[in-house]
Design a protein around this motif. Structure first.
Motif, PDB file in Angstrom:
ATOM      1  N   PHE A  73       0.801  -1.212   0.000  1.00 37.50           N
ATOM      2  CA  PHE A  73       0.000   0.000   0.000  1.00 37.50           C
ATOM      3  C   PHE A  73       0.842   1.273   0.000  1.00 37.50           C
ATOM      4  N   ALA A  74       2.110   1.162  -0.366  1.00 35.78           N
ATOM      5  CA  ALA A  74       2.941   2.359  -0.479  1.00 35.78           C
ATOM      6  C   ALA A  74       2.338   3.296  -1.527  1.00 35.78           C
ATOM      7  N   ALA A  75       2.452   4.584  -1.287  1.00 42.41           N
ATOM      8  CA  ALA A  75       1.870   5.559  -2.212  1.00 42.41           C
ATOM      9  C   ALA A  75       2.608   5.556  -3.540  1.00 42.41           C
ATOM     10  N   GLY A  76       1.849   5.685  -4.622  1.00 43.85           N
ATOM     11  CA  GLY A  76       2.460   5.823  -5.937  1.00 43.85           C
ATOM     12  C   GLY A  76       2.830   7.283  -6.194  1.00 43.85           C
ATOM     13  N   ASN A  77       3.565   7.521  -7.250  1.00 43.78           N
ATOM     14  CA  ASN A  77       3.911   8.898  -7.618  1.00 43.78           C
ATOM     15  C   ASN A  77       2.659   9.662  -8.013  1.00 43.78           C
ATOM     16  N   THR A  78       2.650  10.953  -7.720  1.00 46.56           N
ATOM     17  CA  THR A  78       1.520  11.793  -8.115  1.00 46.56           C
ATOM     18  C   THR A  78       1.879  12.595  -9.358  1.00 46.56           C
ATOM     19  N   GLU A  79       0.881  12.798 -10.193  1.00 44.48           N
ATOM     20  CA  GLU A  79       1.070  13.517 -11.454  1.00 44.48           C
ATOM     21  C   GLU A  79       0.116  14.703 -11.502  1.00 44.48           C
ATOM     22  N   ILE A  80       0.640  15.852 -11.893  1.00 43.68           N
ATOM     23  CA  ILE A  80      -0.203  17.046 -12.014  1.00 43.68           C
ATOM     24  C   ILE A  80      -1.028  16.953 -13.295  1.00 43.68           C
ATOM     25  N   THR A  81      -2.333  17.080 -13.169  1.00 39.44           N
ATOM     26  CA  THR A  81      -3.214  17.061 -14.339  1.00 39.44           C
ATOM     27  C   THR A  81      -3.950  18.387 -14.522  1.00 39.44           C
ATOM     28  N   LYS A  82      -4.113  19.153 -13.438  1.00 38.78           N
ATOM     29  CA  LYS A  82      -4.866  20.412 -13.423  1.00 38.78           C
ATOM     30  C   LYS A  82      -6.336  20.209 -13.773  1.00 38.78           C
ATOM     31  N   ASN A  83      -6.768  18.952 -13.806  1.00 37.80           N
ATOM     32  CA  ASN A  83      -8.189  18.656 -14.015  1.00 37.80           C
ATOM     33  C   ASN A  83      -8.895  18.794 -12.665  1.00 37.80           C
ATOM     34  N   PRO A  84      -9.900  19.640 -12.555  1.00 35.69           N
ATOM     35  CA  PRO A  84     -10.551  19.850 -11.248  1.00 35.69           C
ATOM     36  C   PRO A  84     -11.219  18.603 -10.683  1.00 35.69           C
ATOM     37  N   LEU A  85     -11.478  17.602 -11.522  1.00 33.79           N
ATOM     38  CA  LEU A  85     -12.117  16.375 -11.030  1.00 33.79           C
ATOM     39  C   LEU A  85     -11.102  15.279 -10.706  1.00 33.79           C
ATOM     40  N   ASP A  86      -9.825  15.545 -10.913  1.00 35.13           N
ATOM     41  CA  ASP A  86      -8.790  14.585 -10.534  1.00 35.13           C
ATOM     42  C   ASP A  86      -8.327  14.886  -9.115  1.00 35.13           C
ATOM     43  N   ILE A  87      -8.218  13.819  -8.313  1.00 35.86           N
ATOM     44  CA  ILE A  87      -7.729  13.999  -6.945  1.00 35.86           C
ATOM     45  C   ILE A  87      -6.735  12.892  -6.601  1.00 35.86           C
ATOM     46  N   SER A  88      -5.822  13.220  -5.727  1.00 35.68           N
ATOM     47  CA  SER A  88      -4.962  12.203  -5.122  1.00 35.68           C
ATOM     48  C   SER A  88      -5.151  12.303  -3.614  1.00 35.68           C
ATOM     49  N   ILE A  89      -4.869  11.219  -2.917  1.00 33.58           N
ATOM     50  CA  ILE A  89      -5.071  11.178  -1.468  1.00 33.58           C
ATOM     51  C   ILE A  89      -3.724  11.040  -0.780  1.00 33.58           C
ATOM     52  N   ASP A  90      -3.394  12.024   0.047  1.00 30.22           N
ATOM     53  CA  ASP A  90      -2.200  11.940   0.873  1.00 30.22           C
ATOM     54  C   ASP A  90      -2.586  11.278   2.190  1.00 30.22           C
ATOM     55  N   GLY A  91      -2.187  10.031   2.358  1.00 34.51           N
ATOM     56  CA  GLY A  91      -2.563   9.283   3.551  1.00 34.51           C
ATOM     57  C   GLY A  91      -3.023   7.888   3.192  1.00 34.51           C
ATOM     58  N   LYS A  92      -3.623   7.208   4.147  1.00 36.40           N
ATOM     59  CA  LYS A  92      -4.028   5.815   3.966  1.00 36.40           C
ATOM     60  C   LYS A  92      -5.491   5.643   3.578  1.00 36.40           C
ATOM     61  N   ALA A  93      -6.172   6.719   3.324  1.00 40.77           N
ATOM     62  CA  ALA A  93      -7.614   6.645   3.073  1.00 40.77           C
ATOM     63  C   ALA A  93      -7.932   6.107   1.677  1.00 40.77           C
ATOM     64  N   PHE A  94      -9.174   5.655   1.542  1.00 35.05           N
ATOM     65  CA  PHE A  94      -9.736   5.202   0.270  1.00 35.05           C
ATOM     66  C   PHE A  94     -11.004   6.003   0.002  1.00 35.05           C
ATOM     67  N   LEU A  95     -11.349   6.117  -1.270  1.00 38.65           N
ATOM     68  CA  LEU A  95     -12.648   6.654  -1.630  1.00 38.65           C
ATOM     69  C   LEU A  95     -13.693   5.554  -1.505  1.00 38.65           C
ATOM     70  N   ALA A  96     -14.837   5.879  -0.929  1.00 38.63           N
ATOM     71  CA  ALA A  96     -15.945   4.927  -0.875  1.00 38.63           C
ATOM     72  C   ALA A  96     -16.806   5.126  -2.116  1.00 38.63           C
ATOM     73  N   VAL A  97     -17.127   4.026  -2.798  1.00 39.04           N
ATOM     74  CA  VAL A  97     -17.945   4.110  -4.010  1.00 39.04           C
ATOM     75  C   VAL A  97     -19.072   3.087  -3.924  1.00 39.04           C
ATOM     76  N   GLN A  98     -20.134   3.358  -4.671  1.00 36.70           N
ATOM     77  CA  GLN A  98     -21.280   2.455  -4.705  1.00 36.70           C
ATOM     78  C   GLN A  98     -21.270   1.681  -6.017  1.00 36.70           C
ATOM     79  N   THR A  99     -21.282   0.347  -5.917  1.00 31.85           N
ATOM     80  CA  THR A  99     -21.320  -0.503  -7.101  1.00 31.85           C
ATOM     81  C   THR A  99     -22.585  -1.356  -7.067  1.00 31.85           C
ATOM     82  N   ALA A 100     -22.809  -2.095  -8.132  1.00 32.95           N
ATOM     83  CA  ALA A 100     -23.967  -2.982  -8.177  1.00 32.95           C
ATOM     84  C   ALA A 100     -23.870  -4.067  -7.117  1.00 32.95           C
ATOM     85  N   ALA A 101     -22.640  -4.388  -6.671  1.00 26.81           N
ATOM     86  CA  ALA A 101     -22.440  -5.430  -5.662  1.00 26.81           C
ATOM     87  C   ALA A 101     -22.380  -4.865  -4.243  1.00 26.81           C
ATOM     88  N   GLY A 102     -22.550  -3.544  -4.109  1.00 25.75           N
ATOM     89  CA  GLY A 102     -22.492  -2.937  -2.782  1.00 25.75           C
ATOM     90  C   GLY A 102     -21.354  -1.930  -2.680  1.00 25.75           C
TER      91      GLY A 102
END
Length: 254
Positions: A73-102
Motif C-alpha cells: 500500500f505504499a503511495a504511488g507517484n503523483t502527477e499534475i493534471t490540473k483537471n478539477p475532477l482529478d484527486i490524489s489522497i495523501d494518507g491511507k484513506a480510500f474513496l468509498a464508491v457504490q457498485t452494483a455489488a455494494g
C-alpha cells in the motif's frame, strides 16, 4: 519420487504462482492508484521421499513455499493534471464508491461527472459523500475540492458559492484484509469495518499513479523465467541419469 525431483517440481510450482503475481503487477503499471501485490515465502522441512524406519532430523529436506501474497500500500507517484475532477489522497484513506455489488473502495482519483450530474469513477461507480452520492447542477461552475474532501461550486450566474457534498474518505485498521475484486476496487472482508478517516488529505488537480516499478517487476520476471529454466534443465539431467542407469542395468548379464 526422488527428493531432487520433488524439490524441483515444488519450486517450479512456486515460481509459476510468483510469475502470475508479477505479471498482474506489470499489466497494471499504468492503472491509476493501483497497489502492487507481493509474495511471501517461508521454509518448511519434511522427511525425504525415501525414509527409513527411524526418525532422523538430519535427513530432512528443506522446501520453500509461497505462503501468501500481501498488498503493497505504499503511495504511488503523483502527477499534475490540473483537471478539477482529478484527486490524489495523501494518507491511507480510500474513496468509498457504490457498485452494483455494494459499497467498495478505491484509490483511483480520476473522477468524472455522468450525464445525470453524479460524481463517478472512471468505471462509472458512484462516488459516495458523507451524505450519499454527490450530485451537481447543470449550472455549476468552478468545482473546488478542499483538502478535507469538501466540494463547493459557483452556482449559476449569480456567483453563489454552494456546497455539493463532502467526499467519504475511509481507512481500515488492517488494510491487508481488504480483498481485490478487479477494476481497481477493494471489498471489505468479513469482520473488516470502514472507519471515517480525518487525517488523510485530498489534493485537487493531481492523480496518484500505480506504485508498480516497471523496471523492478520486469527484472523479477526475468529472474523467475531463468530460475524456472534452470530447474527444468536440472530435472532433465536427473531424468537422463535415471534413464542411463536403467539402460546399463539392463545390459548386466543375468
Amino acid at each position: 519420487m526422488e527428493n531432487t525431483l520433488l524439490v524441483g517440481l515444488s519450486r517450479q510450482m512456486v515460481l509459476e504462482r510468483q510469475m502470475d503475481v508479477v505479471a498482474n503487477n506489470v499489466a497494471n503499471v499504468n492503472t491509476n492508484g493501483f497497489k502492487a501485490d507481493r509474495s511471501l515465502f517461508e521454509q518448511f522441512l519434511r522427511s525425504p521421499a525415501h525414509e527409513d524406519n527411524f526418525q532422523r532430523p538430519d535427513r530432512q529436506v528443506a522446501f520453500v513455499q509461497d505462503r501468501a501474497t500481501f498488498k503493497d500500500f505504499a503511495a504511488g507517484n503523483t502527477e499534475i493534471t490540473k483537471n478539477p475532477l482529478d484527486i490524489s489522497i495523501d494518507g491511507k484513506a480510500f474513496l468509498a464508491v457504490q457498485t452494483a455489488a455494494g459499497e467498495r473502495y478505491t484509490r483511483d482519483g480520476g473522477l468524472q461527472i455522468n450525464n445525470q450530474g453524479q460524481l463517478v469513477t472512471a468505471g462509472g461507480n458512484l462516488v459516495l459523500g458523507t451524505s450519499g452520492p454527490i450530485v451537481f447542477q447543470p449550472t455549476d461552475k468552478e468545482i473546488n475540492i478542499a483538502a478535507d474532501g469538501n466540494i463547493t461550486v459557483i452556482e449559476g450566474t449569480g456567483r453563489i458559492d454552494s456546497v455539493r457534498g463532502k467526499l467519504r474518505l475511509v481507512s481500515f485498521a488492517d488494510a491487508q484484509k481488504l480483498e481485490k475484486e478487479g477494476s481497481n476496487l477493494y471489498s471489505a472482508g468479513q469482520g473488516v469495518v470502514a472507519q471515517i478517516d480525518t487525517t488523510s488529505r485530498v489534493r485537487q488537480g493531481f492523480i496518484e499513479k500505480s506504485n508498480v516499478n516497471s523496471v523492478t517487476e520486469m527484472s523479477r520476471m526475468i529472474e523467475i523465467t531463468r530460475a524456472y529454466t534452470q530447474i527444468s534443465a536440472l530435472l532433465q539431467q536427473q531424468s537422463d541419469l535415471h534413464k542411463s542407469a536403467i539402460e546399463k542395468l539392463a545390459e548386466v548379464p543375468a
